[in-house]
Design an enzyme around this catalytic site. Structure first.
Site: not given
Ligand code: L34
Length: 245
Positions: A58, A81, A14
């Site tokens: 988060q 969010d 982010k």
């Molecule tokens: N407050 N908490 C709050 N807001 C959110 O919108 C979230 N979420 C979920 C968990 N907690 C939260 C996220 O940000 C899930 N989530 C999230 C954010 C980014 C990625 C996955 C989930 C992400 O960047 N995924 C990449 C890399 C994965 C890795 O290497 O671990 C992907 O390619 O899926």
């Protein structure tokens, strides 16, 4: 708050996205032992700070923190969010500024792939406040016929097999297998599970599912990056709504 390794990756992504978009950001990596009052004091400060358009805590937060109290403390106008009850209610009635990032990302993937939701059988597996419930509402707003399934659902495979659009958000590795999917269905995998060998996998067993699905998202590289992109969108929107810059 705390040391959750997955959260650290997500928050870093982010921050990086903010840099790429030219959005100013501040990160507060609060130690696990931070009290709820200290966290609430920080939120209050950011609520009042004019150069801050959006605030996000988060999740998950450590066990001694009450998630609801924290979410309720964020100014709804800065709630990028869309977890605050005011914003949840606005989504319900279909008059909203912010859409929760993950379900919004799913909708964007569907739209950008040229898929029309109107009249389609949409099945959401999972009923969390972050994904399942708002996802169902967004699909409904797009004129889908929506079914929400969960751990107590009877004959789950029968339900998932009826789906033209299947969204998996249960948090169980490889839970949805190919034989639970209708030929040609759109399969969207929200799950990100870390296996013991450190590998990531979704809630859908990709190998068997891709053979039957008409379209399918991978993990990683599917919904996750869209979640981050939608956060950027909500933040720009917040700046407009608040008149903050
Ligand atoms: N407050 N908490 C709050 N807001 C959110 O919108 C979230 N979420 C979920 C968990 N907690 C939260 C996220 O940000 C899930 N989530 C999230 C954010 C980014 C990625 C996955 C989930 C992400 O960047 N995924 C990449 C890399 C994965 C890795 O290497 O671990 C992907 O390619 O899926």
């Amino acid at each position: 708050m705390g040391e959750d390794p997955a959260s650290q990756v997500y928050v870093r992504n982010k921050e990086r996205a903010c840099e790429e978009c030219g959005i100013y950001s501040e990160k507060y990596a609060l130690p696990e032992e931070t009290t709820q009052d200290e966290l609430l004091a920080l939120i209050d400060k950011l609520n009042k700070q004019e150069n801050i358009s959006g605030i996000l805590v988060q999740l998950p937060v450590p066990a001694h923190i009450d998630e609801k109290t924290v979410i309720n403390a964020i100014d709804p106008k800065k709630d990028v969010d869309a977890f605050h009850p005011v914003n949840v209610g606005k989504i319900m009635v279909g008059n909203y500024d912010f859409v929760p990032c993950t379900p919004a990302g799913v909708m964007e993937l569907i739209k950008e792939s040229g898929i029309d939701v109107t009249g389609k059988e949409c099945v959401v597996v999972g009923r969390s406040n972050i994904v399942g419930k708002p996802q169902a509402m967004l699909l409904l707003h797009s004129n889908g016929t929506v079914t929400i399934c969960h751990s107590k659902t009877k004959d789950l495979a029968e339900k998932t097999k009826a789906a033209d659009i299947l969204v998996a958000a249960v948090g169980i590795p490889n839970f949805i297998k190919g034989d639970m999917i209708k030929e040609g269905a759109v399969v969207i995998d929200v799950g990100i599970n870390r296996l013991e060998n450190k590998k990531l996998c979704g809630d859908v067993e990709f190998e068997s599912a891709e053979k039957v699905a008409g379209a399918i998202t991978p993990v990683p590289g599917g919904v996750g990056p869209m979640t981050v992109a939608m956060l950027m969108k909500n933040t720009v929107r917040a700046a407009v709504v608040n008149g903050t810059k």
